[in-house]
Design a protein around this motif. Sequence first.
Motif, mmCIF file in Angstrom:
data_model
loop_
_atom_site.group_PDB
_atom_site.id
_atom_site.type_symbol
_atom_site.label_atom_id
_atom_site.label_comp_id
_atom_site.label_asym_id
_atom_site.label_seq_id
_atom_site.Cartn_x
_atom_site.Cartn_y
_atom_site.Cartn_z
ATOM 1 N N ASP A 241 18.916 55.859 -5.716
ATOM 2 C CA ASP A 241 18.313 57.081 -4.710
ATOM 3 C C ASP A 241 18.671 58.297 -5.022
ATOM 4 O OD1 ASP A 241 17.609 55.302 -2.285
ATOM 5 O OD2 ASP A 241 19.353 54.248 -3.101
ATOM 6 N N ASN A 242 17.848 59.075 -5.199
ATOM 7 C CA ASN A 242 18.037 60.591 -5.296
ATOM 8 C C ASN A 242 17.228 61.568 -4.492
ATOM 9 O OD1 ASN A 242 18.747 63.036 -6.425
ATOM 10 N ND2 ASN A 242 18.073 62.466 -8.702
ATOM 11 N N PHE A 243 17.894 62.188 -3.360
ATOM 12 C CA PHE A 243 17.218 63.087 -2.599
ATOM 13 C C PHE A 243 17.781 64.468 -2.657
ATOM 14 C CE2 PHE A 243 16.312 58.691 -0.820
ATOM 15 C CZ PHE A 243 15.028 59.005 -0.399
ATOM 16 N N THR A 244 18.391 64.755 -3.933
ATOM 17 C CA THR A 244 18.914 66.008 -4.023
ATOM 18 C C THR A 244 17.819 67.112 -4.358
ATOM 19 O OG1 THR A 244 19.011 65.671 -6.538
ATOM 20 C CG2 THR A 244 20.965 65.121 -5.036
ATOM 21 N N ASP A 245 17.937 68.401 -4.342
ATOM 22 C CA ASP A 245 16.985 69.283 -4.831
ATOM 23 C C ASP A 245 16.643 69.175 -6.285
ATOM 24 O OD1 ASP A 245 17.016 70.331 -2.043
ATOM 25 O OD2 ASP A 245 18.808 71.699 -2.332
ATOM 26 N N PRO A 246 15.572 69.226 -6.534
ATOM 27 C CA PRO A 246 15.122 68.659 -7.979
ATOM 28 C C PRO A 246 15.311 69.944 -9.016
ATOM 29 C CG PRO A 246 13.337 68.130 -6.495
ATOM 30 C CD PRO A 246 14.217 69.050 -5.428
ATOM 31 N N TRP A 247 15.160 71.256 -8.398
ATOM 32 C CA TRP A 247 15.582 72.298 -9.420
ATOM 33 C C TRP A 247 17.297 72.441 -9.560
ATOM 34 C CZ3 TRP A 247 13.863 72.491 -4.440
ATOM 35 C CH2 TRP A 247 14.705 73.141 -3.191
ATOM 36 N N LYS A 248 18.095 72.004 -8.884
ATOM 37 C CA LYS A 248 19.568 71.968 -8.996
ATOM 38 C C LYS A 248 20.107 70.983 -9.922
ATOM 39 C CE LYS A 248 19.733 74.386 -4.295
ATOM 40 N NZ LYS A 248 20.619 74.476 -3.115
ATOM 41 N N PRO A 249 21.167 71.174 -10.494
ATOM 42 C CA PRO A 249 21.963 70.203 -11.147
ATOM 43 C C PRO A 249 22.690 69.132 -10.041
ATOM 44 C CG PRO A 249 22.975 72.265 -11.460
ATOM 45 C CD PRO A 249 21.742 72.526 -10.722
ATOM 46 N N SER A 250 22.606 67.983 -10.570
ATOM 47 C CA SER A 250 23.655 67.073 -9.552
ATOM 48 C C SER A 250 24.169 66.070 -10.464
ATOM 49 C CB SER A 250 22.459 66.362 -8.648
ATOM 50 O OG SER A 250 21.484 65.530 -9.238
ATOM 51 N N LYS A 251 25.297 65.567 -9.984
ATOM 52 C CA LYS A 251 25.962 64.384 -10.652
ATOM 53 C C LYS A 251 25.516 62.796 -9.796
ATOM 54 C CE LYS A 251 30.019 66.867 -12.122
ATOM 55 N NZ LYS A 251 29.631 68.158 -11.732
ATOM 56 N N THR A 252 25.977 61.936 -10.443
ATOM 57 C CA THR A 252 25.736 60.531 -10.003
ATOM 58 C C THR A 252 26.857 59.847 -9.697
ATOM 59 O OG1 THR A 252 23.857 60.502 -11.880
ATOM 60 C CG2 THR A 252 24.614 58.405 -11.017
ATOM 61 N N ILE A 253 26.719 59.022 -8.703
ATOM 62 C CA ILE A 253 27.758 58.187 -8.108
ATOM 63 C C ILE A 253 27.141 56.657 -8.310
ATOM 64 C CG2 ILE A 253 29.017 57.212 -5.954
ATOM 65 C CD1 ILE A 253 28.806 60.114 -5.021
ATOM 66 N N LEU A 254 28.074 55.962 -8.868
ATOM 67 C CA LEU A 254 27.606 54.385 -9.156
ATOM 68 C C LEU A 254 28.500 53.543 -7.865
ATOM 69 C CD1 LEU A 254 26.658 51.940 -10.494
ATOM 70 C CD2 LEU A 254 28.713 52.038 -11.867
ATOM 71 N N ILE A 255 27.828 52.710 -7.120
ATOM 72 C CA ILE A 255 28.521 51.951 -6.194
ATOM 73 C C ILE A 255 28.375 50.589 -6.546
ATOM 74 C CG2 ILE A 255 28.624 51.414 -3.801
ATOM 75 C CD1 ILE A 255 27.525 53.843 -2.852
ATOM 76 N N GLN A 256 29.389 49.794 -6.554
ATOM 77 C CA GLN A 256 29.351 48.547 -6.815
ATOM 78 C C GLN A 256 30.208 47.750 -5.748
ATOM 79 O OE1 GLN A 256 28.834 46.781 -10.856
ATOM 80 N NE2 GLN A 256 30.840 45.194 -10.217
ATOM 81 N N HIS A 257 29.757 46.963 -5.133
ATOM 82 C CA HIS A 257 30.150 46.046 -3.923
ATOM 83 C C HIS A 257 31.147 45.228 -4.224
ATOM 84 C CE1 HIS A 257 27.943 42.535 -5.548
ATOM 85 N NE2 HIS A 257 27.197 43.265 -5.951
ATOM 86 N N GLY A 258 31.652 44.602 -3.151
ATOM 87 C CA GLY A 258 32.667 43.528 -3.287
ATOM 88 C C GLY A 258 32.140 42.127 -3.443
#
Length: 502
Positions: A241-258
């Motif tokens: 999922d990525n709904f950040t502004d396309p022209w701005k840099p953004s970092k990534t979060i990895l989520i892993q469940h239990g």
Amino acid sequence: MSSSSSSTLMEEAHRTIFEAGLQVRYAVAGKAYVDKSLANGASNFARPMQELVTEACWGLLWTRPGLERKQRSLLNVAMLCALNRGSELGVHVRGAVNNGASEVEIRETLLQAAIYCGMPAGIEGFKVAERVINEMKDEKEVEAKSKSSNSVFCKLRTRLPKSLPEFRISPSCLSEAPPGHIGHQASIDESENNFPYKDFILLRPKSTHNSTTRYGCPRMCQQSSKLLTHPNGQITHVIDDNFTDPWKPSKTILIQHGFGRHANFWYHWIPILSRHYRVIRRDARGHGFSSTPKPEDNYDYSIDTILSEIADTMDQLGVTKFHFLGESTSGMVAEAFAVKYPERLHSLIICASPTFLPPAAISLFSFGLRSWPEACRKLGSRGWGESLIKVPGTLSIPDKGYVDWWISQVALSTGEGLAGYAEFLSVLDARPFLEQIRTPTLILAPAKSAATKLEEQKMVASKIQGSKLVVVHCEGHEIYVERPEDCQKAVLEFLSELETSA
């Protein structure tokens, strides 16, 4: 109750069962076949039949406890062979393989059917099964070859169907497309009428580019579901999922469940996080739509294997460095990852995570059977989940609708898939890693979890240098559901502090 209210409830029930059935149908029969069936049956005359099949067959029957998916697949193989329904038999041979059945098991099932139902039916069944098995071997070989390719573009013989959009590609991003490997298809943005390469698919061999770059293609993908194949042949399912502004840099979060859960359990976090970060949700090995190792795979169920698959997942997605949020037992995995791959992490976030599973916890998860893995196999994933929610301090959500949905989602995994991962977790001990962690760490600690006491969480905070402890007050273990706002606020504040201090 008014008739309109009753009608609304009935529609909602049908929709819920249909969605559950569709997910199982995708997992067993394959997305391509199911999408084709739904498309072929989209007329007003045919659609009710597709809805009935998805709802009654896949949503009600295939989600029941008592039989594993592999057992149901082999039963279908035998019955369809006896009925001489070659087309459907082929579908369920493929489904049996997808559900973990070996060639030997399929062969012996057909031999049994031949003896009891007639040799002509058995002979025809063998023809269909062998054709499908050979097709699947060829597909696997083609997939392996495509993954080793270094070409940026591959010419397609036919144009991609519009039903498979994962990236909207426009001419402006083609010149910027980084090298790398995504391993899935992209459709072409036909609004660019002057674009001459409408028969091309973008393949990006592995690279060190991450989502903070200005490359257009990954940022244009707002949500997609992907299956990634690792060098050891195992498959990992992720939701991107990525709904950040396309022209701005953004970092990534990895989520892993239990344990027992999968990526979709974190659906309610996505609107909050994905506006600011690219969010990758990953199904652990043997969970959700990630593959379950077969005996013939000789899979090395070790912490090194699990960590290398996580690293390879992010490599295939083009992400070099990321925030790692591990929930419950995945927090233990995340702690190990922070020690083995410290250069890959911006931060570590552990949510209701024990450091190891003591004998009392493993006994609890065994529910009177000889071992935790045996409980998963004998009870099946649904039965194991139904047993777990009866334990105080586990799932403490009063909403019956959520509890029913929770159980249906646990049932998407197989008992064998959970059993293999339970064997891995039974010997995993994250305590030796704690003092070695130098990654900025947030600890979301449940006040009343049955799986990890608050004292253990405070010990973790004392061992990890410079870590931040936030106690979340609720009645159970799954604090990310019971108190999502509190957890999300703590995560966003923590990440903001990191950005400010950087």
